[in-house]
Design a protein around this motif. Structure first.
Motif, PDB file in Angstrom:
ATOM      1  N   GLU A  53     -17.186  52.826   8.741  1.00  0.00           N
ATOM      2  CA  GLU A  53     -18.239  52.350   8.174  1.00  0.00           C
ATOM      3  C   GLU A  53     -19.004  53.270   7.507  1.00  0.00           C
ATOM      4  O   GLU A  53     -19.773  53.260   6.478  1.00  0.00           O
ATOM      5  CB  GLU A  53     -19.198  51.511   9.263  1.00  0.00           C
ATOM      6  CG  GLU A  53     -18.580  50.060   9.460  1.00  0.00           C
ATOM      7  CD  GLU A  53     -19.302  49.385  10.449  1.00  0.00           C
ATOM      8  OE1 GLU A  53     -20.757  49.931  10.585  1.00  0.00           O
ATOM      9  OE2 GLU A  53     -19.113  48.464  10.993  1.00  0.00           O
ATOM     10  N   ARG A  54     -18.797  54.673   8.375  1.00  0.00           N
ATOM     11  CA  ARG A  54     -19.622  55.726   7.929  1.00  0.00           C
ATOM     12  C   ARG A  54     -19.034  56.215   6.478  1.00  0.00           C
ATOM     13  O   ARG A  54     -19.678  56.445   5.699  1.00  0.00           O
ATOM     14  CB  ARG A  54     -19.573  56.995   8.754  1.00  0.00           C
ATOM     15  CG  ARG A  54     -20.806  57.214   9.721  1.00  0.00           C
ATOM     16  CD  ARG A  54     -20.702  58.187  10.859  1.00  0.00           C
ATOM     17  NE  ARG A  54     -21.768  58.210  11.664  1.00  0.00           N
ATOM     18  CZ  ARG A  54     -22.887  58.915  11.472  1.00  0.00           C
ATOM     19  NH1 ARG A  54     -23.268  59.623  10.497  1.00  0.00           N
ATOM     20  NH2 ARG A  54     -23.842  58.522  12.555  1.00  0.00           N
ATOM     21  N   ALA A 103     -17.338  54.484   4.421  1.00  0.00           N
ATOM     22  CA  ALA A 103     -17.572  53.449   3.348  1.00  0.00           C
ATOM     23  C   ALA A 103     -18.874  53.553   2.649  1.00  0.00           C
ATOM     24  O   ALA A 103     -19.187  53.640   1.725  1.00  0.00           O
ATOM     25  CB  ALA A 103     -17.336  51.991   3.938  1.00  0.00           C
ATOM     26  N   THR A 104     -19.889  53.801   3.833  1.00  0.00           N
ATOM     27  CA  THR A 104     -21.160  54.311   3.353  1.00  0.00           C
ATOM     28  C   THR A 104     -21.410  55.586   2.327  1.00  0.00           C
ATOM     29  O   THR A 104     -21.904  55.486   1.480  1.00  0.00           O
ATOM     30  CB  THR A 104     -22.235  54.038   4.333  1.00  0.00           C
ATOM     31  OG1 THR A 104     -21.920  52.836   5.170  1.00  0.00           O
ATOM     32  CG2 THR A 104     -23.703  54.244   4.113  1.00  0.00           C
ATOM     33  N   GLY A 105     -20.802  56.335   2.820  1.00  0.00           N
ATOM     34  CA  GLY A 105     -20.878  57.645   2.477  1.00  0.00           C
ATOM     35  C   GLY A 105     -20.148  57.854   0.869  1.00  0.00           C
ATOM     36  O   GLY A 105     -21.037  58.214   0.084  1.00  0.00           O
ATOM     37  N   THR A 115     -20.042  55.226  -0.957  1.00  0.00           N
ATOM     38  CA  THR A 115     -20.847  54.473  -1.862  1.00  0.00           C
ATOM     39  C   THR A 115     -21.983  55.009  -2.194  1.00  0.00           C
ATOM     40  O   THR A 115     -22.265  54.980  -3.382  1.00  0.00           O
ATOM     41  CB  THR A 115     -21.186  53.042  -1.114  1.00  0.00           C
ATOM     42  OG1 THR A 115     -19.825  52.407  -0.734  1.00  0.00           O
ATOM     43  CG2 THR A 115     -21.967  51.952  -2.007  1.00  0.00           C
ATOM     44  N   GLU A 116     -22.692  55.834  -1.121  1.00  0.00           N
ATOM     45  CA  GLU A 116     -23.674  56.488  -1.652  1.00  0.00           C
ATOM     46  C   GLU A 116     -23.569  57.623  -2.690  1.00  0.00           C
ATOM     47  O   GLU A 116     -24.269  57.917  -3.563  1.00  0.00           O
ATOM     48  CB  GLU A 116     -24.575  57.122  -0.326  1.00  0.00           C
ATOM     49  CG  GLU A 116     -25.164  56.178   0.310  1.00  0.00           C
ATOM     50  CD  GLU A 116     -25.858  56.439   1.632  1.00  0.00           C
ATOM     51  OE1 GLU A 116     -26.493  55.545   2.457  1.00  0.00           O
ATOM     52  OE2 GLU A 116     -25.659  57.738   1.840  1.00  0.00           O
TER      53      GLU A 116
END
Ligand SMILES: Cc1ncc(COP(=O)(O)O)c(C=O)c1O
Length: 446
Positions: free
Chosen positions: A336-337, A339-341, A343-344
């Motif tokens: 999840e980290r 994916a978020t990283g 994406t950001e």
């Protein structure tokens, strides 16, 4: 001059002299983050003491026995660990030394099953375009990686045919719902069964999450349930190739657990042994094994190094570490980290068209233009440029071209070890982001 026939005769790859955790070191002592475990292999990172100790202990006991004469404790225990609760009805394991060999074994077991149950006419195998099942001629014939198949086409068996992959970013029409796209793909598979004569089909083969060829492409919900239903209706087997996406890479031990189906034969490799030893294998379902048992009672396939004791001891230790340290929970959390990283950092990048994946198995696809999804000129080899720029920044990743059709498209795969930390993930995202920026900037000067 190196006397190794390297992948390219033009350049020798840098030497790696040591590995420790997520880091690889060259002769100069410089640390490189192994952000993809090679090709999604090193699932525990490097130098794991428990795995190394298990390998040494096995060497001290017995390094090799031939399976026609003896079994060995490591192989027996590994099979028990993987199959004791018969996940998805899978009951028996067969271990070899690579993913390609494992896929070959799956094909031959599937064919033999139908001979044993009195359906010798079944000789056809359906697989998908833009898939990869290995480099040996049977696995290459099954695979749909056009670039890798091209030189050997005249030598590839015509028993194999291909249907479209479930690759929504590229092939789902803009006015098509997910359900409609899945239905279209199911209709195409059904039509292929009908074209071949459903009674002639041995199996349908697919990667639950497509690995290197397209870059971590997950199927839309419901796709694999439709596939399973079509195979069942026609009496064909479902072979799921989890060489790259399996053994925990996507957050569950088997990627199929997240699809609501189970295969008749599962193909595993990379994450099975984490690179500590070369090992792959197949997990076969009870239906297949009972077919053989009621028939000849023997699998007509064998290799000198099958169920190799040291390879099995390494894989057993890898699987024990994954279970004892609850690493699949870490795969999901760090996934999840990641994916978020990604994406950001790259979600708004003008040359990043898609960010996709599951667990600790992610890819970015590069595009010249986001709105039209037009890829870069393949001659620019943007993926290789990004790979080189990442390496300069101390990050090893897995770049690939031919994402769309074997010729066009570029993507980068990221597959950190299951025990990666939040700091590791942040460093991977930062270095990858910088590498993408730098490589795209340099293109302007080409
Ligand atoms: C899905 C899949 N199947 C099979 C293989 C072949 O495995 P190996 O290279 O170990 O022969 C690979 C390798 O990348 C793969 O990703």
């Amino acid at each position: 001059m190196s006397r190794i026939l390297h992948r390219s005769l033009a350049t020798d790859p840098p030497l790696a002299t040591r590995g420790d955790g997520i880091f690889l070191y060259g002769p100069d002592g410089r640390a490189i983050i192994d952000g993809s475990g090679g090709a999604a292999v090193a699932c525990l990172g490097h130098g794991n003491a428990r795995v190394n100790a298990a390998i040494s202990a096995q060497l001290a006991k017995v390094a090799y026995v031939h399976t026609a004469l003896f079994s060995n404790e490591a192989a027996e225990e590994l099979a028990d660990v993987l199959l004791a609760d018969e996940p998805g009805g899978l009951s028996h394991a067969f271990f070899v030394s690579s993913g390609s060999e494992a896929f070959e074994a799956a094909l031959k077991l599937a064919r033999q099953y139908f001979l044993e149950i009195g359906q010798p006419q079944r000789t056809r195998v359906i697989a998908r375009r833009q898939s990869y099942h290995g480099t040996t001629l049977g696995a290459l014939a099954a695979g749909g990686n056009a670039m890798r198949r091209a030189p050997y086409l005249p030598m590839l068996s015509e028993s194999f045919s291909h249907v479209s992959p479930c690759f929504s970013y590229r092939f789902q029409a803009s006015d098509e719902s997910d359900e409609q796209y899945v239905a279209r793909l199911a209709d195409e598979l059904e039509a292929e069964f009908q074209r071949l004569g459903p009674e002639n089909v041995v199996a349908f083969c697919a990667e639950p999450v497509v690995g290197a060829t397209t870059g971590c492409v997950t199927a839309l919900p419901g796709y694999f349930r439709r596939v399973r239903e079509i195979c069942d209706r026609h009496g064909a087997l479902l072979i799921l190739d989890e060489v790259m996406c399996g053994m925990g890479r996507t957050g569950t031990l088997h990627a199929w657990e997240q699809e609501g189906v189970s295969p008749d034969i599962e193909v595993i490799a990379k994450g099975l042994g984490g690179g500590y030893q070369p090992i792959g294998g197949i997990l076969a379902g009870r239906r297949v094994i009972e077919g053989l048992r009621a028939g000849s009672g023997a699998f007509m396939h064998g290799q000198t190094y099958q169920a190799h004791p040291v390879a099995c001891a390494a894989a057993l230790a890898v699987q024990q570490v994954i279970a004892e340290d609850d690493l699949l929970a870490n795969v999901r959390a760090m996934g999840e980290r990641l994916a978020t990283g990604l994406t950001e950092r790259l979600g708004n990048h003008r040359h990043v068209g898609d960010i996709r994946g599951r667990g600790l198995f992610w890819a970015i696809e590069l595009v010249a233009d986001r709105a039209s999804k037009v890829p870069f000129d393949p001659a620019l080899k943007l993926h290789e440029r990004i790979g080189a720029a990442a390496h300069e920044r101390g990050l090893a990743i897995y770049p690939m071209g031919g994402t769309i059709d074997g010729a066009r498209g570029n993507h980068i795969c990221i597959a950190p070890p299951y025990n990666a930390t939040a700091d590791n993930i942040a460093a991977i995202v930062e270095r990858l982001g910088d590498a993408v920026d730098a490589a795209c900037r340099d293109l302007a000067n080409v």
